[in-house]
Design an enzyme around this catalytic site. Structure first.
Site, PDB file in Angstrom:
ATOM      1  N   LYS A  89       0.814  -1.226   0.000  1.00 21.24           N
ATOM      2  CA  LYS A  89       0.000   0.000   0.000  1.00 21.24           C
ATOM      3  C   LYS A  89       0.845   1.273   0.000  1.00 21.24           C
ATOM      4  O   LYS A  89       0.434   2.302  -0.521  1.00 21.24           O
ATOM      5  CB  LYS A  89      -0.952   0.002   1.195  1.00 21.24           C
ATOM      6  CG  LYS A  89      -2.110  -0.972   1.019  1.00 21.24           C
ATOM      7  CD  LYS A  89      -3.209  -0.712   2.043  1.00 21.24           C
ATOM      8  CE  LYS A  89      -4.432  -1.551   1.740  1.00 21.24           C
ATOM      9  NZ  LYS A  89      -4.201  -2.982   2.069  1.00 21.24           N
ATOM     10  N   GLU A 111     -10.011   7.294   3.683  1.00 24.92           N
ATOM     11  CA  GLU A 111     -10.895   6.442   4.466  1.00 24.92           C
ATOM     12  C   GLU A 111     -10.197   5.111   4.622  1.00 24.92           C
ATOM     13  O   GLU A 111      -9.354   4.731   3.804  1.00 24.92           O
ATOM     14  CB  GLU A 111     -12.261   6.271   3.807  1.00 24.92           C
ATOM     15  CG  GLU A 111     -12.409   5.083   2.881  1.00 24.92           C
ATOM     16  CD  GLU A 111     -11.754   5.280   1.520  1.00 24.92           C
ATOM     17  OE1 GLU A 111     -11.588   6.450   1.112  1.00 24.92           O
ATOM     18  OE2 GLU A 111     -11.413   4.263   0.895  1.00 24.92           O
ATOM     19  N   SER A 377       1.670  -9.868  -0.878  1.00 28.56           N
ATOM     20  CA  SER A 377       1.326  -8.451  -0.729  1.00 28.56           C
ATOM     21  C   SER A 377       1.675  -7.858   0.622  1.00 28.56           C
ATOM     22  O   SER A 377       1.921  -6.664   0.743  1.00 28.56           O
ATOM     23  CB  SER A 377      -0.169  -8.260  -1.007  1.00 28.56           C
ATOM     24  OG  SER A 377      -0.941  -9.123  -0.174  1.00 28.56           O
TER      25      SER A 377
HETATM   26  C1  LIG Z   1      -5.071  -3.997   1.615  1.00 24.76           C
HETATM   27  C2  LIG Z   1      -4.366  -5.258   1.351  1.00 24.76           C
HETATM   28  C3  LIG Z   1      -4.736  -6.113   0.290  1.00 24.76           C
HETATM   29  C4  LIG Z   1      -5.928  -5.861  -0.592  1.00 24.76           C
HETATM   30  O1  LIG Z   1      -5.861  -4.706  -1.358  1.00 24.76           O
HETATM   31  P1  LIG Z   1      -5.624  -4.703  -2.920  1.00 24.76           P
HETATM   32  O2  LIG Z   1      -5.903  -3.310  -3.312  1.00 24.76           O
HETATM   33  O3  LIG Z   1      -6.554  -5.694  -3.538  1.00 24.76           O
HETATM   34  O4  LIG Z   1      -4.208  -5.095  -3.158  1.00 24.76           O
HETATM   35  C5  LIG Z   1      -3.990  -7.260   0.070  1.00 24.76           C
HETATM   36  N1  LIG Z   1      -2.949  -7.577   0.865  1.00 24.76           N
HETATM   37  C6  LIG Z   1      -2.563  -6.789   1.890  1.00 24.76           C
HETATM   38  C7  LIG Z   1      -1.405  -7.209   2.713  1.00 24.76           C
HETATM   39  C8  LIG Z   1      -3.252  -5.612   2.168  1.00 24.76           C
HETATM   40  O5  LIG Z   1      -2.876  -4.845   3.200  1.00 24.76           O
END
Ligand SMILES: *Cc1c(COP(=O)(O)O)cnc(C)c1O
Length: 393
Positions: A89, A111, A377
């Site tokens: 993010k 938000e 992610s």
């Molecule tokens: C917020 C988040 C997601 C989901 O958000 P996307 O916009 O779909 O990438 C996925 N993995 C983690 C670790 C997150 O914090």
């Protein structure tokens, strides 16, 4: 077939900017400027420098040897979990805070649902010395106390949304109301590839650093810049969009998008948006979303707070409709098991969102010489309590 955005802000039939008239000047200012600003050499230089020195990029592309042996294929993990603040993010919030500064804004609103995007926003506001206001549903504030504390420590003001179900969509409404009332000095940082045009495209471009790095890193490992598969979890869709971006038009690269099935796709407690969703308008864009017969947005459910979103970005709706990406759904239990497996095979504790992507390895079989890149992610520190409760650790 074009999988990217067109000049009118649509991916196929999805996208656009369905906004109240009073928001038009703000969105239009951004639309007219975002590509120009992102192209400026000075902007590029500052963005790349911060990604390197502050976020810690490039994130490694790690060959997961034991995981690969188990599934008899070649699995590479794109380690977004090693970024500052623990997920992908931050790539987007760094980009947007620089954009806000270039547009002369000195007040930032956002938000947040689970608080991850709120923390990433509060982080970059502290970094740049800008005022930060984060709207969050009252229920979410109670559920996500550690992230609320983080935001406060970073100097953000967290304002509870007290209307409706007191969760993410109500926080979004409050943020939009704020933006309408403060059109001149305020930038609204949206946290995924959602919202009115140009947000989905702008966020995808900021996150596209992920696939840009995959190309040269894979060249080093495998003497090809082209994986056979890219797997990523999808909440709004930003880590997936970033991991896919430079491969969208290269149809030899198969894309797999993983949604949260919660307790099961047909259980009524799920967030498998593309499978269950119908076309509608959410957060200013036309996309697939979970809704009742008469068009009320359905509350989503997933054990992972980051995938708990009733819509999906317009790029992903288009990838789904055209069949460019294969959409799979993974239940809470399957994700938790896959998460624990990564801990024990590779010594990496994944975010539960990312564990949904990992669960695909069990569900689908791959050729032994296939090259798979999986977007890890985020890291699982934030999810420790959920892991503890689930496995009675
Ligand atoms: C917020 C988040 C997601 C989901 O958000 P996307 O916009 O779909 O990438 C996925 N993995 C983690 C670790 C997150 O914090």
């Amino acid at each position: 077939m074009n999988y990217n955005i067109n000049t009118r802000g649509y991916y196929g039939e999805f996208g656009g900017a369905y906004i109240p008239e009073m928001l038009y000047p703000n969105v239009e200012e951004l639309r007219q400027n975002y590509l120009k600003v992102m192209d400026e050499p000075e902007f590029q230089k500052e963005f790349n420098q911060l990604l390197k020195d502050y976020v810690g990029r490039p994130s490694p592309l790690y060959f997961a040897k034991r995981l690969s042996e188990k599934y008899n294929t070649k699995i590479y993990l794109k380690r977004e979990d090693l970024n500052h603040t623990g997920a992908h993010k931050i790539n987007n919030t760094i980009g947007q805070i620089l954009m806000a500064k270039r547009l002369g804004k000195h007040r930032i609103i956002a938000e947040t649902g689970a608080g991850q995007h709120g923390v990433a926003t509060a982080t970059v506001c502290a970094l740049m010395g800008l005022e930060c206001i984060v709207y969050m549903g009252e229920i979410d504030i109670a559920r996500q106390a550690p992230n609320v504390a983080r935001m406060k420590m970073l100097g953000a003001k967290v304002i509870p949304a007290l209307s409706g179900s007191r969760t993410l969509k109500d926080a979004t409404n409050e943020a939009i109301r704020d933006w309408i009332n403060n059109p001149i000095d305020t930038h609204y940082i949206i946290g995924s590839v959602v919202g009115p045009h140009p947000y989905p495209d702008m966020v995808a471009r900021f996150q596209s650093i992920i696939s840009k790095e995959i190309q040269w890193q894979l060249q080093e490992h495998e003497q090809t810049s082209q994986p056979d598969y890219i797997i990523a979890c999808v909440g709004g869709g930003s880590n997936a969009a970033g991991a896919y971006y430079h491969f969208l038009e290269d149809t030899d690269v198969k894309l797999i998008a993983v949604e949260a099935a919660g307790l099961g796709v047909n259980s009524g407690e799920s967030a498998a948006t593309s499978v269950l969703g119908r076309e509608g308008i959410i957060h200013g864009s036309k996309t697939l979303l979970m809704q009742t017969k008469d068009g009320q947005i359905t509350e989503p459910y997933s054990i992972s707070a980051g995938l708990d979103y009733p819509g999906v970005g317009p790029m992903h709706s288009h990838l789904y409709k055209t069949g460019r990406a294969e959409f799979m759904s993974v239940t809470d239990d399957q994700a938790m098991t896959a998460g624990l497996e990564l801990c024990q095979l590779e010594g990496i504790i994944p975010a539960i969102e990312s564990a949904h992507a990992l669960a695909v390895l069990e569900q689908k079989s791959f050729q032994p010489n296939a090259i798979i890149v999986l977007s890890l992610s985020g890291r699982g520190d934030k999810d420790l309590e959920t892991y503890i409760n689930h496995f009675k650790l």
